[in-house]
Design a protein around this motif. Structure first.
Motif, short mmCIF file in Angstrom:
data_model
loop_
_atom_site.label_atom_id
_atom_site.label_comp_id
_atom_site.label_asym_id
_atom_site.label_seq_id
_atom_site.Cartn_x
_atom_site.Cartn_y
_atom_site.Cartn_z
N MET A 166 -12.07 53.03 20.76
CA MET A 166 -12.53 53.12 22.30
C MET A 166 -14.05 53.83 22.27
SD MET A 166 -9.06 54.36 23.90
CE MET A 166 -9.73 54.26 25.89
N LEU A 171 -12.99 59.35 31.68
CA LEU A 171 -12.53 60.08 30.38
C LEU A 171 -13.55 60.76 29.69
CD1 LEU A 171 -9.76 57.33 29.03
CD2 LEU A 171 -9.38 59.57 30.37
N LEU A 224 -13.03 48.17 29.00
CA LEU A 224 -12.82 49.79 29.08
C LEU A 224 -13.20 50.34 30.33
CD1 LEU A 224 -13.61 51.48 25.80
CD2 LEU A 224 -11.48 50.97 26.78
N THR A 269 -18.64 62.81 30.36
CA THR A 269 -17.75 61.65 30.62
C THR A 269 -18.26 60.38 30.06
OG1 THR A 269 -18.53 61.17 32.92
CG2 THR A 269 -16.78 63.10 32.79
N GLU A 327 -11.10 62.17 24.65
CA GLU A 327 -9.63 61.48 24.90
C GLU A 327 -9.40 60.12 24.49
OE1 GLU A 327 -8.46 63.00 29.24
OE2 GLU A 327 -10.56 62.88 29.05
N LEU A 328 -10.73 59.66 23.54
CA LEU A 328 -10.75 58.16 23.20
C LEU A 328 -10.44 58.09 21.72
CD1 LEU A 328 -14.30 57.37 24.91
CD2 LEU A 328 -11.87 57.12 25.90
N HIS A 375 -11.13 50.98 32.82
CA HIS A 375 -10.26 52.11 33.24
C HIS A 375 -10.83 53.58 32.49
CE1 HIS A 375 -8.98 50.92 29.18
NE2 HIS A 375 -8.45 51.90 29.13
N ALA A 376 -11.61 53.36 31.56
CA ALA A 376 -11.96 54.95 30.99
C ALA A 376 -12.92 55.47 31.52
CB ALA A 376 -11.85 54.60 29.49
#
Length: 260
Positions: A163, A154, A148, A113, A158-159, A150-151
């Motif tokens: 990103m 992830l 980022l 992640t 997914e980026l 919030h990521a």
């Protein structure tokens, strides 16, 4: 042309600053092919220095020699006052914790992640960061600085490309390096995302006070981000100066870099 650089720009203020990287008379060959033929470069504290060169000109070789991934044939390389050619493996690894590296392809671990990607260098350099039980505050701080936060949970798949580049930059910042090496930071990105990455690089320099060595083919990136530009041509630093000086040059070898 002799070894005297064209358009050399070094203000009194810049020259008075401390050199954080100094490369002198660097040579590197592969068989009978000479790639670097006496390359010189100085990066000063708090400076953004751009190196431009055609594909195959030796930019990547220079960077690999600089961080000890490749052995130079001759020359001297000092990073943060240390001669890297004289350092042990342990000493070199410790020095690298002060030198961040943003890879061209971001180089995120696909099976981890975003949080785990940022925690990876922290595990390798626990001594620098001191004893810590919870890595989350440091991860969140780095991600917040690249917009980022919030990521965090992830996966790289997914980026978007932009990103991924931001996450890679956050991973570079996690150890709070004194120097950041950027390898083609805008490569493969659309113009809008490229502009966002360039602005982010400028903000990071202002926030962290880093010194930055930027390898790029992107003329717009060089124009916006550079305080000085070094052109690597035929294995040497052929010309050095500001964007304005170099882009106005009638020299065909220099002019070729700035033609649209």
């Amino acid at each position: 042309m002799d070894q005297e650089l064209k358009y050399r720009t070094e203000s009194t203020e810049t020259a008075a600053k401390k050199a954080v990287i100094a490369i002198r008379d660097l040579h590197k060959s592969f068989g009978t092919t000479q790639v670097l033929k006496g390359f010189n470069l100085t990066l000063y504290e708090g400076e953004n220095l751009v190196v431009m060169g055609k594909s195959g000109s030796g930019k990547s070789v220079m960077i690999k020699c600089l961080i000890g991934l490749m052995q130079a044939d001759a020359g001297q390389i000092e990073v943060l006052g240390q001669d890297i050619l004289k350092l042990s493996r342990t000493e070199l690894d410790h020095l690298r914790s002060d030198v961040g590296f943003l890879f061209q392809g971001s180089a995120l671990y696909d099976s981890m992640t975003v949080r785990e990607n940022l925690e990876f260098p922290m595990r390798r350099h626990r001594q620098k960061l001191g004893a810590f039980k919870d890595t989350l505050p440091l991860v969140e701080e780095a991600l917040e600085n690249v917009g980022l936060k919030h990521a965090i949970d992830l996966m790289p798949a997914e980026l978007s490309g932009g990103m991924k580049r931001r996450v890679a930059l956050a991973r570079t910042l996690i150890l709070k390096p004194k120097v950041i090496l950027y390898d083609e930071p805008t490569s493969g990105l659309d113009p809008i995302t490229s502009k966002e990455i360039i602005n982010l690089m400028r903000r990071i320099q202002h926030t962290y006070g880093t010194s930055s060595l930027i390898i790029t083919h992107d003329v717009d990136c060089a124009r916006v981000i550079s305080e000085r530009i070094v052109l690597l041509v035929d294995g040497i630093n052929y010309a050095e100066g500001s964007y304005e000086e170099l882009s106005a040059s009638p020299d065909p070898k220099i002019e070729a870099f700035f033609k649209k």
